[in-house]
Motif scaffolding. Structure first.
Motif, PDB file in Angstrom:
ATOM      1  N   ARG A   3     100.882  -4.652 125.811  1.00 37.98           N
ATOM      2  CA  ARG A   3     101.388  -5.710 124.942  1.00 37.98           C
ATOM      3  C   ARG A   3     100.540  -5.723 123.673  1.00 37.98           C
ATOM      4  N   TRP A   4     101.184  -5.936 122.560  1.00 38.52           N
ATOM      5  CA  TRP A   4     100.509  -5.968 121.270  1.00 38.52           C
ATOM      6  C   TRP A   4     100.800  -7.300 120.602  1.00 38.52           C
ATOM      7  N   PHE A   5      99.971  -7.656 119.664  1.00 40.70           N
ATOM      8  CA  PHE A   5     100.272  -8.874 118.925  1.00 40.70           C
ATOM      9  C   PHE A   5      99.815  -8.728 117.488  1.00 40.70           C
ATOM     10  N   SER A   6     100.437  -9.525 116.625  1.00 42.27           N
ATOM     11  CA  SER A   6     100.035  -9.594 115.229  1.00 42.27           C
ATOM     12  C   SER A   6      99.732 -11.046 114.887  1.00 42.27           C
ATOM     13  N   VAL A   7      98.896 -11.219 113.892  1.00 44.52           N
ATOM     14  CA  VAL A   7      98.530 -12.559 113.425  1.00 44.52           C
ATOM     15  C   VAL A   7      98.724 -12.582 111.916  1.00 44.52           C
ATOM     16  N   SER A   8      99.541 -13.528 111.441  1.00 42.96           N
ATOM     17  CA  SER A   8      99.841 -13.619 110.016  1.00 42.96           C
ATOM     18  C   SER A   8      99.628 -15.039 109.533  1.00 42.96           C
ATOM     19  N   GLY A   9      98.892 -15.198 108.453  1.00 41.13           N
ATOM     20  CA  GLY A   9      98.712 -16.517 107.869  1.00 41.13           C
ATOM     21  C   GLY A   9      99.991 -17.017 107.220  1.00 41.13           C
ATOM     22  N   LEU A  10     100.192 -18.331 107.247  1.00 40.69           N
ATOM     23  CA  LEU A  10     101.354 -18.952 106.614  1.00 40.69           C
ATOM     24  C   LEU A  10     100.879 -19.752 105.402  1.00 40.69           C
ATOM     25  N   ASP A  23     109.351 -27.834 107.954  1.00 41.56           N
ATOM     26  CA  ASP A  23     110.088 -27.164 106.881  1.00 41.56           C
ATOM     27  C   ASP A  23     109.161 -26.272 106.062  1.00 41.56           C
ATOM     28  N   ARG A  24     107.928 -26.725 105.849  1.00 45.57           N
ATOM     29  CA  ARG A  24     106.976 -25.912 105.092  1.00 45.57           C
ATOM     30  C   ARG A  24     106.618 -24.647 105.866  1.00 45.57           C
ATOM     31  N   LEU A  25     106.498 -24.751 107.191  1.00 43.93           N
ATOM     32  CA  LEU A  25     106.191 -23.577 108.014  1.00 43.93           C
ATOM     33  C   LEU A  25     107.338 -22.584 108.001  1.00 43.93           C
ATOM     34  N   ILE A  26     108.560 -23.075 108.116  1.00 38.90           N
ATOM     35  CA  ILE A  26     109.733 -22.201 108.093  1.00 38.90           C
ATOM     36  C   ILE A  26     109.816 -21.469 106.764  1.00 38.90           C
ATOM     37  N   ALA A  27     109.616 -22.185 105.666  1.00 37.12           N
ATOM     38  CA  ALA A  27     109.700 -21.567 104.341  1.00 37.12           C
ATOM     39  C   ALA A  27     108.605 -20.531 104.120  1.00 37.12           C
ATOM     40  N   ALA A  28     107.448 -20.724 104.759  1.00 34.69           N
ATOM     41  CA  ALA A  28     106.321 -19.805 104.571  1.00 34.69           C
ATOM     42  C   ALA A  28     106.378 -18.586 105.471  1.00 34.69           C
ATOM     43  N   ALA A  29     107.271 -18.579 106.459  1.00 36.23           N
ATOM     44  CA  ALA A  29     107.342 -17.457 107.398  1.00 36.23           C
ATOM     45  C   ALA A  29     107.708 -16.171 106.673  1.00 36.23           C
ATOM     46  N   PRO A  30     107.110 -15.047 107.075  1.00 40.11           N
ATOM     47  CA  PRO A  30     107.349 -13.784 106.360  1.00 40.11           C
ATOM     48  C   PRO A  30     108.808 -13.343 106.439  1.00 40.11           C
ATOM     49  N   ARG A  31     109.257 -12.727 105.370  1.00 41.76           N
ATOM     50  CA  ARG A  31     110.617 -12.200 105.287  1.00 41.76           C
ATOM     51  C   ARG A  31     110.568 -10.678 105.251  1.00 41.76           C
ATOM     52  N   PRO A  32     111.616  -9.993 105.775  1.00 43.80           N
ATOM     53  CA  PRO A  32     112.833 -10.577 106.351  1.00 43.80           C
ATOM     54  C   PRO A  32     112.590 -11.089 107.758  1.00 43.80           C
ATOM     55  N   SER A 190      91.601 -19.649 118.303  1.00 47.44           N
ATOM     56  CA  SER A 190      90.476 -18.937 117.684  1.00 47.44           C
ATOM     57  C   SER A 190      90.955 -17.716 116.910  1.00 47.44           C
ATOM     58  N   THR A 191      91.905 -16.973 117.492  1.00 53.65           N
ATOM     59  CA  THR A 191      92.437 -15.788 116.814  1.00 53.65           C
ATOM     60  C   THR A 191      93.120 -16.178 115.515  1.00 53.65           C
ATOM     61  N   ALA A 192      93.931 -17.227 115.562  1.00 55.09           N
ATOM     62  CA  ALA A 192      94.673 -17.639 114.371  1.00 55.09           C
ATOM     63  C   ALA A 192      93.738 -18.095 113.259  1.00 55.09           C
ATOM     64  N   GLU A 193      92.625 -18.724 113.620  1.00 58.39           N
ATOM     65  CA  GLU A 193      91.730 -19.250 112.599  1.00 58.39           C
ATOM     66  C   GLU A 193      91.059 -18.145 111.780  1.00 58.39           C
ATOM     67  N   LEU A 194      91.126 -16.911 112.252  1.00 58.89           N
ATOM     68  CA  LEU A 194      90.581 -15.796 111.468  1.00 58.89           C
ATOM     69  C   LEU A 194      91.365 -15.582 110.182  1.00 58.89           C
ATOM     70  N   VAL A 195      92.643 -15.993 110.154  1.00 64.25           N
ATOM     71  CA  VAL A 195      93.464 -15.771 108.950  1.00 64.25           C
ATOM     72  C   VAL A 195      93.822 -17.073 108.255  1.00 64.25           C
ATOM     73  N   MET A 196      93.390 -18.202 108.809  1.00 61.35           N
ATOM     74  CA  MET A 196      93.650 -19.492 108.183  1.00 61.35           C
ATOM     75  C   MET A 196      92.492 -19.856 107.267  1.00 61.35           C
ATOM     76  N   ALA A 205      98.099 -22.558 108.513  1.00 61.50           N
ATOM     77  CA  ALA A 205      98.816 -22.203 109.739  1.00 61.50           C
ATOM     78  C   ALA A 205      98.920 -20.685 109.862  1.00 61.50           C
ATOM     79  N   ALA A 206      99.287 -20.234 111.052  1.00 59.11           N
ATOM     80  CA  ALA A 206      99.445 -18.802 111.304  1.00 59.11           C
ATOM     81  C   ALA A 206     100.499 -18.591 112.382  1.00 59.11           C
ATOM     82  N   ILE A 207     101.105 -17.412 112.346  1.00 59.51           N
ATOM     83  CA  ILE A 207     102.011 -16.966 113.403  1.00 59.51           C
ATOM     84  C   ILE A 207     101.282 -15.950 114.259  1.00 59.51           C
ATOM     85  N   VAL A 208     101.279 -16.165 115.556  1.00 60.36           N
ATOM     86  CA  VAL A 208     100.828 -15.145 116.503  1.00 60.36           C
ATOM     87  C   VAL A 208     102.079 -14.642 117.206  1.00 60.36           C
TER      88      VAL A 208
END
Length: 213
Positions: A3-10, A23-32, A190-196, A205-208
């Protein structure tokens, strides 16, 4: 199976009182694609609390004698100490700039009262009910974007005899916090805070995201 995972800041930008944080989280989510089923959204407690209006202006706070005494002892602003006392069940001890408190069911530095991520002249308190906050954000994302996500409201904490801080989950929804004896929600926080970042960086915020090969 691996299993793999990615972490992206929002990058939501600065969150203000009354903002619809989902709504702010949805708008900030990466596209596409944006948010997808199974994403775990980690949101800083200060952003959630700010959106919920959990701000206190210092110019309206009148310190009690107890607050003034503790402020002298630990080199703190007596107005902030007064707010900490109001948020605490008990003060266990302290060091310059910090009170160790029993509050919200755990031991918390300064009872979670945060001046670093607040507007000038204010402090931000913890969300009144982080679990309910996480559930509300999750429900709002489902209603607006039609996806099923997990949500963690995260904070950072120092650990005894260790330098630095690590993330913890104050509240969560849509997931199990503990799996096979592991504090999974805390590990994700803890993982998410590396990119926040801090509030002025606009990345609260971040997406894991997990996937299988």
């Amino acid at each position: 199976m691996d299993r793999w995972f990615s972490v992206s800041g929002l990058a939501t930008g600065l969150i203000r009182p009354g903002d619809a944080i989902a709504d702010r989280l949805i708008a900030a989510a990466p596209r596409p694609g944006g948010l997808v089923d199974g994403d775990c959204i980690v949101v800083a407690e200060s952003a959630v609390a700010t959106a919920e209006g959990r701000l206190v202006r210092l110019d309206g706070v009148k310190p009690t004698p107890v607050a003034r005494d503790l402020a002298r002892r630990y080199t703190m602003d007596p107005r902030i100490v007064e707010i900490i006392l109001q948020e605490s069940d008990a003060v266990i001890g302290g060091m310059p700039g910090l009170l160790l408190c029993r509050a919200h069911g755990t031991l918390l530095p300064n009872a979670g009262v945060d001046a670093s991520n607040a507007p000038p002249g204010c402090v931000v308190l913890l969300p009144a009910n982080p679990g309910a906050s996480a559930a509300g954000i999750r429900d709002a994302i489902r209603a607006s974007a039609g996806v099923e996500v997990a949500v963690i409201v995260a904070d950072s904490r120092p650990y005894p005899m260790r330098s630095g801080c690590a993330g913890i989950a104050l509240g969560y929804a849509g997931m199990a916090a503990i799996r096979h004896g592991r504090a999974v929600a805390d590990c994700i926080a803890s993982t998410a805070e590396l990119v926040m970042g801090e509030a002025d960086e606009g990345i609260p915020a971040a997406i894991v995201r997990w996937w299988k090969p």
